[in-house]
Design a protein around this motif. Structure first.
Motif, PDB file in Angstrom:
ATOM      1  N   GLN A   1      -1.053  -3.418 -12.101  1.00  0.00           N
ATOM      2  CA  GLN A   1       0.082  -4.243 -11.711  1.00  0.00           C
ATOM      3  C   GLN A   1      -0.020  -5.595 -12.402  1.00  0.00           C
ATOM      4  N   GLU A   2       1.129  -6.142 -12.758  1.00  0.00           N
ATOM      5  CA  GLU A   2       1.233  -7.482 -13.319  1.00  0.00           C
ATOM      6  C   GLU A   2       2.384  -8.192 -12.635  1.00  0.00           C
ATOM      7  N   VAL A   3       2.202  -9.470 -12.383  1.00  0.00           N
ATOM      8  CA  VAL A   3       3.223 -10.251 -11.690  1.00  0.00           C
ATOM      9  C   VAL A   3       4.263 -10.784 -12.670  1.00  0.00           C
ATOM     10  N   GLN A   4       5.529 -10.573 -12.346  1.00  0.00           N
ATOM     11  CA  GLN A   4       6.647 -11.241 -13.018  1.00  0.00           C
ATOM     12  C   GLN A   4       7.678 -11.550 -11.940  1.00  0.00           C
ATOM     13  N   THR A   5       8.086 -12.793 -11.837  1.00  0.00           N
ATOM     14  CA  THR A   5       9.032 -13.175 -10.792  1.00  0.00           C
ATOM     15  C   THR A   5      10.482 -13.012 -11.214  1.00  0.00           C
TER      16      THR A   5
ATOM     17  N   ASN B   1      -0.411  15.169  -0.224  1.00  0.00           N
ATOM     18  CA  ASN B   1      -0.085  14.057   0.664  1.00  0.00           C
ATOM     19  C   ASN B   1      -0.353  12.737  -0.047  1.00  0.00           C
ATOM     20  N   GLN B   2      -0.008  11.642   0.619  1.00  0.00           N
ATOM     21  CA  GLN B   2      -0.247  10.340   0.010  1.00  0.00           C
ATOM     22  C   GLN B   2      -0.660   9.319   1.063  1.00  0.00           C
ATOM     23  N   ILE B   3      -1.355   8.302   0.589  1.00  0.00           N
ATOM     24  CA  ILE B   3      -1.751   7.171   1.417  1.00  0.00           C
ATOM     25  C   ILE B   3      -1.080   5.928   0.861  1.00  0.00           C
ATOM     26  N   ALA B   4      -0.490   5.138   1.752  1.00  0.00           N
ATOM     27  CA  ALA B   4       0.232   3.925   1.362  1.00  0.00           C
ATOM     28  C   ALA B   4      -0.521   2.705   1.875  1.00  0.00           C
ATOM     29  N   PRO B   5      -1.385   2.129   1.047  1.00  0.00           N
ATOM     30  CA  PRO B   5      -2.121   0.943   1.492  1.00  0.00           C
ATOM     31  C   PRO B   5      -1.232  -0.295   1.521  1.00  0.00           C
ATOM     32  N   GLY B   6      -1.549  -1.187   2.433  1.00  0.00           N
ATOM     33  CA  GLY B   6      -0.999  -2.533   2.404  1.00  0.00           C
ATOM     34  C   GLY B   6      -1.890  -3.400   1.540  1.00  0.00           C
ATOM     35  N   PRO B   7      -2.020  -4.696   1.847  1.00  0.00           N
ATOM     36  CA  PRO B   7      -2.895  -5.571   1.054  1.00  0.00           C
ATOM     37  C   PRO B   7      -4.361  -5.234   1.291  1.00  0.00           C
ATOM     38  N   ILE B   8      -5.009  -4.694   0.276  1.00  0.00           N
ATOM     39  CA  ILE B   8      -6.417  -4.286   0.361  1.00  0.00           C
ATOM     40  C   ILE B   8      -7.203  -5.091  -0.667  1.00  0.00           C
ATOM     41  N   TRP B   9      -8.404  -5.512  -0.303  1.00  0.00           N
ATOM     42  CA  TRP B   9      -9.216  -6.364  -1.164  1.00  0.00           C
ATOM     43  C   TRP B   9      -9.887  -5.513  -2.260  1.00  0.00           C
ATOM     44  N   THR B  10      -9.248  -5.489  -3.417  1.00  0.00           N
ATOM     45  CA  THR B  10      -9.709  -4.693  -4.554  1.00  0.00           C
ATOM     46  C   THR B  10      -9.579  -5.512  -5.837  1.00  0.00           C
ATOM     47  N   PRO B  11     -10.163  -5.035  -6.937  1.00  0.00           N
ATOM     48  CA  PRO B  11     -10.052  -5.742  -8.219  1.00  0.00           C
ATOM     49  C   PRO B  11      -8.649  -5.720  -8.817  1.00  0.00           C
ATOM     50  N   LEU B  12      -7.702  -5.068  -8.173  1.00  0.00           N
ATOM     51  CA  LEU B  12      -6.315  -5.116  -8.636  1.00  0.00           C
ATOM     52  C   LEU B  12      -5.703  -6.499  -8.419  1.00  0.00           C
ATOM     53  N   GLN B  13      -6.228  -7.239  -7.450  1.00  0.00           N
ATOM     54  CA  GLN B  13      -5.564  -8.470  -7.021  1.00  0.00           C
ATOM     55  C   GLN B  13      -5.845  -9.703  -7.897  1.00  0.00           C
ATOM     56  N   PRO B  14      -7.114 -10.059  -8.192  1.00  0.00           N
ATOM     57  CA  PRO B  14      -7.356 -11.293  -8.955  1.00  0.00           C
ATOM     58  C   PRO B  14      -6.731 -11.344 -10.344  1.00  0.00           C
ATOM     59  N   PRO B  15      -6.666 -10.228 -11.120  1.00  0.00           N
ATOM     60  CA  PRO B  15      -6.037 -10.340 -12.441  1.00  0.00           C
ATOM     61  C   PRO B  15      -4.518 -10.207 -12.428  1.00  0.00           C
ATOM     62  N   SER B  16      -3.946 -10.002 -11.253  1.00  0.00           N
ATOM     63  CA  SER B  16      -2.484  -9.921 -11.152  1.00  0.00           C
ATOM     64  C   SER B  16      -1.971 -11.080 -10.305  1.00  0.00           C
ATOM     65  N   LEU B  17      -2.080 -10.976  -9.000  1.00  0.00           N
ATOM     66  CA  LEU B  17      -1.664 -12.078  -8.130  1.00  0.00           C
ATOM     67  C   LEU B  17      -2.458 -13.347  -8.433  1.00  0.00           C
TER      68      LEU B  17
END
Length: 287
Positions: free
Chosen positions: A129-133, A215-231
């Motif tokens: 994921q990458e942030v663009q507003t 089936n699928q799992i839908a996580p909310g905000p989870i503390w993973t390495p996806l967050q610091p380089p995006s958000l």
């Protein structure tokens, strides 16, 4: 239970690195007792080197499964995950490569079967994921990379795995709360997660006659390495008290998702297919 406070931070590398997360994430609780639910099984987990994927992989191992892990190039993180799996007394196969490459996905499946003997559980989890507003700021390259990673890779890997999955097998996809509520900063990412929802539901209906559950799992905000380089890269302050907007007032830990992957992988869920498990800190999404 006390949960660690998340502080402002960023990483400049995408995908992010588990080793650089502060505070470190929790992958499995000491109190989680395996009971052989996956004894003799083999699981393949994309994005299994870190975050939610690593939590699923380690929980599988504690339940008796051997695990193959697909990852891009985060070699140290992958070695850490392997050590955790082997500490549970199970075998672990590391498979570096780009999930966007159909041939890599096919080869990963074949290597898993050749080395570990079979394939019973497939977890499609790798994502970016990458942030663009502003929509106008999403480049063709970003849009295509996000779709290629987040949904094309799921398709390539599942297609390759099906020839080895027998009756009773399980496919588990990782979607997101964002596909149910929308995220204005992650339009391309949110779009791919909506595609995963449709993929899960349609494929579940197609594979019912083969006795393969999807089936699928839908996580909310989870503390993973996806967050610091995006958000975090967009604005490090966005990670200050990450997840505090949820009803529980905090983000989740990967350890809080692992048992759900076990449930969908094992015989406890033999009457469940085409469904979504929401693990998001209490946000009601009705989807």
């Amino acid at each position: 239970m006390a949960y660690p406070k998340i502080h402002a931070q960023k990483q400049d590398r995408l995908p992010g690195l588990e080793r650089e997360l502060q505070p470190p994430a929790e992958f499995i609780r000491d109190s989680y007792k395996g009971s052989g639910k996956l004894a003799g099984k083999v699981a393949l987990v994309s994005g299994g080197d870190s975050g939610i994927g690593r939590a699923a992989a380690v929980h599988f191992a504690r339940e008796g499964a051997d695990v193959a892990i697909m990852y891009l190039d985060e070699h140290q993180d992958a070695e850490d995950a392997k050590r955790m799996i082997e500490a549970e007394g199970q075998r672990c196969l590391l498979l570096p490569g780009d999930i966007r490459d159909s041939s890599y996905c096919k080869d990963a499946v074949e290597q898993t079967v050749k080395t570990l003997g079979q394939l019973d559980v497939l977890v499609n989890n790798a994502g970016r994921q990458e942030v663009q507003t502003r929509l106008e700021d999403i480049t063709d390259e970003q849009w295509e990379k996000t779709f290629a990673t987040n949904i094309h890779g799921y398709f390539y890997l599942t297609r390759a795995a099906l020839r080895h999955l027998k009756a009773g097998a399980s496919i588990i996809n990782t979607t997101s709360i964002n596909s149910f509520i929308g995220n204005p900063m992650l339009v391309d990412y949110t779009s791919t997660k909506g595609a995963i929802d449709g993929f899960t539901r349609a494929l579940s209906q197609q594979l019912i006659e083969r006795d393969i559950r999807v089936n699928q799992i839908a996580p909310g905000p989870i503390w993973t390495p996806l967050q610091p380089p995006s958000l975090g890269k967009h604005d490090p302050e966005l990670l200050e008290d990450f997840g505090s907007q949820m009803p529980m007032g905090r983000c989740g830990q990967p350890s809080e998702l692992g048992p759900a992957y076990v449930y969908l992988a094992c015989e406890d869920s033999t009457y469940v297919s085409g469904q979504t498990i929401h693990i998001n800190g209490g946000k009601v999404v009705n989807g």
